[in-house]
Design a protein around this motif. Structure first.
Motif, mmCIF file in Angstrom:
data_model
loop_
_atom_site.group_PDB
_atom_site.id
_atom_site.type_symbol
_atom_site.label_atom_id
_atom_site.label_comp_id
_atom_site.label_asym_id
_atom_site.label_seq_id
_atom_site.Cartn_x
_atom_site.Cartn_y
_atom_site.Cartn_z
ATOM 1 N N ASP A 123 6.124 -84.081 -61.788
ATOM 2 C CA ASP A 123 5.086 -83.536 -62.675
ATOM 3 C C ASP A 123 5.028 -82.033 -62.405
ATOM 4 O O ASP A 123 4.345 -81.573 -61.497
ATOM 5 N N THR A 124 5.760 -81.271 -63.213
ATOM 6 C CA THR A 124 5.907 -79.837 -62.968
ATOM 7 C C THR A 124 5.680 -79.036 -64.238
ATOM 8 O O THR A 124 5.821 -79.545 -65.346
ATOM 9 N N THR A 125 5.341 -77.775 -64.046
ATOM 10 C CA THR A 125 5.245 -76.817 -65.147
ATOM 11 C C THR A 125 6.128 -75.616 -64.800
ATOM 12 O O THR A 125 6.255 -75.245 -63.622
ATOM 13 N N VAL A 156 4.597 -81.219 -58.491
ATOM 14 C CA VAL A 156 4.615 -82.215 -57.429
ATOM 15 C C VAL A 156 5.785 -83.163 -57.639
ATOM 16 O O VAL A 156 6.071 -83.584 -58.772
ATOM 17 N N CYS A 157 6.469 -83.504 -56.546
ATOM 18 C CA CYS A 157 7.490 -84.543 -56.529
ATOM 19 C C CYS A 157 6.939 -85.701 -55.711
ATOM 20 O O CYS A 157 6.783 -85.596 -54.487
ATOM 21 N N VAL A 191 6.927 -76.245 -54.986
ATOM 22 C CA VAL A 191 6.837 -77.670 -55.294
ATOM 23 C C VAL A 191 6.387 -78.424 -54.054
ATOM 24 O O VAL A 191 6.895 -78.190 -52.951
ATOM 25 N N THR A 192 5.440 -79.333 -54.224
ATOM 26 C CA THR A 192 4.950 -80.186 -53.141
ATOM 27 C C THR A 192 5.667 -81.525 -53.204
ATOM 28 O O THR A 192 5.641 -82.205 -54.237
ATOM 29 N N ALA A 204 9.257 -73.933 -51.075
ATOM 30 C CA ALA A 204 9.074 -72.654 -51.762
ATOM 31 C C ALA A 204 10.420 -71.947 -51.898
ATOM 32 O O ALA A 204 11.181 -71.853 -50.936
ATOM 33 N N ILE A 205 10.712 -71.485 -53.106
ATOM 34 C CA ILE A 205 11.923 -70.710 -53.377
ATOM 35 C C ILE A 205 11.487 -69.390 -53.985
ATOM 36 O O ILE A 205 10.919 -69.357 -55.075
ATOM 37 N N PHE A 206 11.731 -68.308 -53.276
ATOM 38 C CA PHE A 206 11.356 -66.999 -53.790
ATOM 39 C C PHE A 206 12.400 -66.472 -54.771
ATOM 40 O O PHE A 206 12.066 -65.974 -55.835
ATOM 41 N N ASN A 207 13.664 -66.569 -54.393
ATOM 42 C CA ASN A 207 14.741 -66.101 -55.256
ATOM 43 C C ASN A 207 16.036 -66.778 -54.833
ATOM 44 O O ASN A 207 16.482 -66.599 -53.706
ATOM 45 N N ALA A 208 16.607 -67.558 -55.741
ATOM 46 C CA ALA A 208 17.859 -68.247 -55.445
ATOM 47 C C ALA A 208 18.848 -67.984 -56.567
ATOM 48 O O ALA A 208 18.495 -68.087 -57.752
#
Length: 221
Positions: A123-125, A156-157, A191-192, A204-208
């Motif tokens: 359930d993500t945006t 959330v996953c 994402v949790t 948490a991904i800042f920049n990939a």
């Protein structure tokens, strides 16, 4: 035709063949451009809501996730198609609804009790997704998306309901249609992840920036 005379059936068929072949090559070679033109046209005639619903249905069937978005735009400077305020949901309810539609389309009986829902729920945006498309790749079985830039992910996953019975690790077999992106960029993702009998984990991904991103080698890449 070389001379002034009424158009014959052969002339009409040649003209239609040229028209069909020319547009087919244009769609295959410039899929992103073709879809961009469609978006501009739908926005001009104020029918973008119907176009968005149609694209959402296609994305849902292709991915298995219930995907909806607020609007689609064309940032010509980037040469991509941008989906804004994207909602991505996959749970027991959305999966059974999709399987019911697929069963109806294929003309087979739908049995809710036989639908497997033992997988992670999402359930993500997403603030925005920029993609370039290629119909050649889709015909080759590598998915229609060539490159993607994803920004502003929140969600959330949920894996708390997953069970394992005599589970053994196995390498996933490749399937026709598995996505193979030439590049993937992710910015500002949070994402949790909720696992069974464990406290939630925050990813948490800042920049990939990934040079390739393939479903067959998802964890590795």
């Amino acid at each position: 035709m070389g001379q002034v005379r009424p158009m014959k059936m052969d002339d009409a068929l040649a003209l239609l063949s040229w028209f069909f072949l020319g547009h087919s090559i244009f769609i295959l070679v410039g899929t992103t451009t073709f879809v961009s033109v469609m978006i501009v046209v739908t926005n001009s005639f104020n029918i973008q809501d119907y176009f968005a619903d149609y694209i959402s249905e296609l994305l849902t069937f292709w991915t298995g996730y219930n995907i909806t978005f607020e609007s689609a735009s064309v940032p010509w400077r980037l040469g991509t198609i941008r989906l804004e305020n994207v909602k991505i949901v996959c749970n027991e309810e959305t999966w059974k609804t999709l399987q019911k539609k697929i069963a109806y389309r294929d003309g087979v009986e739908y049995n809710p009790g036989e639908v497997n829902t033992n997988f992670a729920y999402w359930d993500t945006t997403v603030e925005s997704i920029d993609v370039t498309l290629s119909l050649w790749r889709w015909l080759d079985g590598r998915g229609v998306v060539k490159d993607a830039i994803i920004k502003g992910v929140r969600g959330v996953c949920d894996r708390t309901h997953i069970t394992w019975d005599n589970w053994e690790p196995a390498r996933r077999s490749p399937q026709f249609g598995d996505f193979e992106l030439d590049s993937l960029v992710i910015e500002d993702a949070l994402v949790t992840i909720c696992n069974p009998r464990q406290r939630p984990i925050t990813l948490a991904i800042f920049n990939a920036k990934l040079p390739t991103f393939r479903k067959q080698w998802l964890l590795y890449e």
